[in-house]
Design a protein around this motif. Structure first.
Motif, PDB file in Angstrom:
ATOM      1  N   THR A 273      63.315  46.223  71.235  1.00  0.00           N
ATOM      2  CA  THR A 273      62.124  45.796  70.615  1.00  0.00           C
ATOM      3  C   THR A 273      62.489  44.862  69.619  1.00  0.00           C
ATOM      4  N   GLY A 274      63.495  44.421  69.155  1.00  0.00           N
ATOM      5  CA  GLY A 274      63.720  43.491  68.251  1.00  0.00           C
ATOM      6  C   GLY A 274      62.958  43.565  67.073  1.00  0.00           C
ATOM      7  N   PRO A 275      62.983  44.582  66.337  1.00  0.00           N
ATOM      8  CA  PRO A 275      62.136  44.914  65.153  1.00  0.00           C
ATOM      9  C   PRO A 275      62.609  44.471  63.823  1.00  0.00           C
ATOM     10  N   ALA A 276      61.437  44.198  63.077  1.00  0.00           N
ATOM     11  CA  ALA A 276      61.682  43.617  61.656  1.00  0.00           C
ATOM     12  C   ALA A 276      62.309  44.805  60.854  1.00  0.00           C
ATOM     13  N   VAL A 277      61.827  46.019  61.089  1.00  0.00           N
ATOM     14  CA  VAL A 277      62.261  47.017  60.212  1.00  0.00           C
ATOM     15  C   VAL A 277      62.539  48.238  61.094  1.00  0.00           C
ATOM     16  N   VAL A 278      63.786  48.979  60.671  1.00  0.00           N
ATOM     17  CA  VAL A 278      64.181  50.193  61.511  1.00  0.00           C
ATOM     18  C   VAL A 278      64.277  51.385  60.141  1.00  0.00           C
ATOM     19  N   GLY A 279      63.474  52.494  60.451  1.00  0.00           N
ATOM     20  CA  GLY A 279      63.357  53.520  59.540  1.00  0.00           C
ATOM     21  C   GLY A 279      64.097  54.594  60.109  1.00  0.00           C
ATOM     22  N   LEU A 280      65.336  55.172  59.476  1.00  0.00           N
ATOM     23  CA  LEU A 280      65.980  56.224  59.819  1.00  0.00           C
ATOM     24  C   LEU A 280      66.022  57.273  58.911  1.00  0.00           C
ATOM     25  N   TRP A 281      65.559  58.536  59.360  1.00  0.00           N
ATOM     26  CA  TRP A 281      65.301  59.456  58.543  1.00  0.00           C
ATOM     27  C   TRP A 281      66.357  60.503  58.713  1.00  0.00           C
ATOM     28  N   MET A 299      73.434  44.428  63.710  1.00  0.00           N
ATOM     29  CA  MET A 299      72.948  44.198  64.779  1.00  0.00           C
ATOM     30  C   MET A 299      72.206  42.887  64.849  1.00  0.00           C
ATOM     31  N   GLU A 300      72.474  42.109  65.924  1.00  0.00           N
ATOM     32  CA  GLU A 300      71.592  40.654  65.986  1.00  0.00           C
ATOM     33  C   GLU A 300      71.110  40.500  67.255  1.00  0.00           C
ATOM     34  N   TRP A 301      69.930  39.969  67.531  1.00  0.00           N
ATOM     35  CA  TRP A 301      69.364  39.537  68.899  1.00  0.00           C
ATOM     36  C   TRP A 301      68.635  38.224  68.733  1.00  0.00           C
ATOM     37  N   GLY A 302      68.167  37.819  69.885  1.00  0.00           N
ATOM     38  CA  GLY A 302      67.521  36.388  69.819  1.00  0.00           C
ATOM     39  C   GLY A 302      68.192  35.271  70.247  1.00  0.00           C
ATOM     40  N   ALA A 310      67.480  43.373  61.825  1.00  0.00           N
ATOM     41  CA  ALA A 310      66.393  44.110  61.231  1.00  0.00           C
ATOM     42  C   ALA A 310      66.753  44.666  59.735  1.00  0.00           C
ATOM     43  N   THR A 311      65.730  44.888  58.786  1.00  0.00           N
ATOM     44  CA  THR A 311      66.058  45.583  57.561  1.00  0.00           C
ATOM     45  C   THR A 311      66.118  47.175  57.911  1.00  0.00           C
ATOM     46  N   VAL A 312      67.082  47.891  57.641  1.00  0.00           N
ATOM     47  CA  VAL A 312      67.090  49.253  57.776  1.00  0.00           C
ATOM     48  C   VAL A 312      66.825  50.061  56.421  1.00  0.00           C
ATOM     49  N   MET A 313      65.771  50.804  56.517  1.00  0.00           N
ATOM     50  CA  MET A 313      65.217  51.506  55.449  1.00  0.00           C
ATOM     51  C   MET A 313      65.784  52.894  55.806  1.00  0.00           C
TER      52      MET A 313
END
Length: 346
Positions: A273-281, A299-302, A310-313
């Motif tokens: 998905t190449g997200p901008a944000v990943v939220g881990l609960w 992790m990198e992609w592109g 991605a910024t991990v919250m």
């Protein structure tokens, strides 16, 4: 918006009033306010009025109805009795003060010769105090807790949808739904799992209310997707469901993966998905994994020369004290929504 402002649904108009249980300027509470206070559907209040004579003692001018403190006290007595299994007609008779002596014992499928169990007076006291929320909390919390305790699906659906419609999803979650969930959870932990069915019942209906209030998922935009998942071993999904619904209100694309997503699957989802944000609960410190959060953040992609991360919250109480430096840990739903918006809309 007060859902009762155009009438109580049976042709008798009612002026709006405060939702917090105080008397309306016209004197007394409206039917809608009483229903929210008790945690029942307005139709239930009207049925008890017509069928069992538990309506307001005094009617105001015209066709308006206002419920006094004494009227509400009778209805609260009715709720407490029916919650312990007393038949509605008998409960109404007791609530009106027509009965003498203690309530009759509840016989759930026992033969006539069987020895009855404890008198409902004791059971009512336990049930009546079971989900009582102390302190300075909204009346909606008390109503939702009572509806959950009675396993009243119709009333619970109505109360949850009303809270979301009147306060907005973020405020409803923060100030109404979460305090109620926490109170029910505390009661379950302190009562030997006596109320586990109430917790499951409430959680299921909260999940449904969140999904119904969410807007359709927005189409993907490159670098603007938010991935939400529970860490491996974690199944507390409701906070993530609330965040997903709140993000859809802002038209942000969301990919929700729910509970206990395996490490390999999380990595694959992020790469795809190449997200901008990943939220881990993580609800518990035993499930929060600092190496996992750091791995996803690295992790990198592109294409080469224009790779992205991605910024991990780190979301949830499980991350407290984990020392995941450099990764944001929003303090609540509103802060998580604003952070995701700022990262995906830039």
């Amino acid at each position: 918006m007060n859902v009762e402002q155009n009438g109580d649904g049976d042709g008798r108009p009612e002026a709006g009033g405060p939702d917090g249980g105080e008397a309306s300027p016209g004197g007394g509470l409206t039917t809608g306010e009483v229903a929210r206070r008790l945690g029942v559907a307005p139709t239930t209040v009207r049925t008890w009025d017509r069928r069992y004579g538990l309506g307001p003692e005094v009617h105001t001018g015209g066709r308006h109805r206002r419920w006094s403190a004494a009227d509400v006290a009778r209805l609260e007595r009715m709720c407490a009795l029916t919650a312990t299994g007393v038949p509605p007609a008998e409960a109404a008779r007791i609530a009106r003060g027509d009965a003498t002596g203690p309530p009759p014992p509840v016989r759930r499928g026992l033969p006539a010769t069987a020895t009855p169990g404890p008198r409902p007076t004791a059971a009512r006291n336990r049930a009546g105090s079971g989900m009582r929320l102390g302190g300075d909390v909204r009346q909606e919390c008390k109503g939702i807790a009572r509806a959950a305790l009675r396993l009243d699906a119709v009333a619970l659906e109505d109360l949850l949808q009303t809270a979301i419609a009147e306060h907005g999803l973020v405020s409803a979650w923060t100030e109404v739904i979460m305090p109620t969930l926490q109170a029910v959870g505390r009661k379950w932990e302190s009562s030997g799992e006596r109320y586990v069915e109430v917790e499951h019942f409430l959680s299921w209906h909260v999940s449904g209310a969140l999904r119904r209030s969410a807007r359709p998922v927005a189409a993907d935009r490159p670098g603007a997707t938010t991935v939400l998942a529970c860490v491996p071993g974690e199944n507390h999904t409701l906070p993530l469901e609330a965040l997903a619904a709140a993000l859809t209100e802002h038209g942000l694309p969301v990919r929700m993966f729910g509970g206990a997503l395996p490490v390999e699957s999380l990595v694959a989802a992020v790469r795809r998905t190449g997200p901008a944000v990943v939220g881990l609960w993580a609800q518990s410190r035993t499930t929060a994994s600092r190496p996992l959060a750091q791995h996803v953040a690295a992790m990198e992609w592109g294409v080469r020369g224009a790779r992205r991360r991605a910024t991990v919250m780190t979301l949830g109480p499980g991350w407290a004290g984990q020392g995941v430096s450099g990764l944001p840990r929003p303090a609540g739903l509103a802060e998580a929504v604003e952070l995701a918006r700022s990262l995906t809309e830039r």
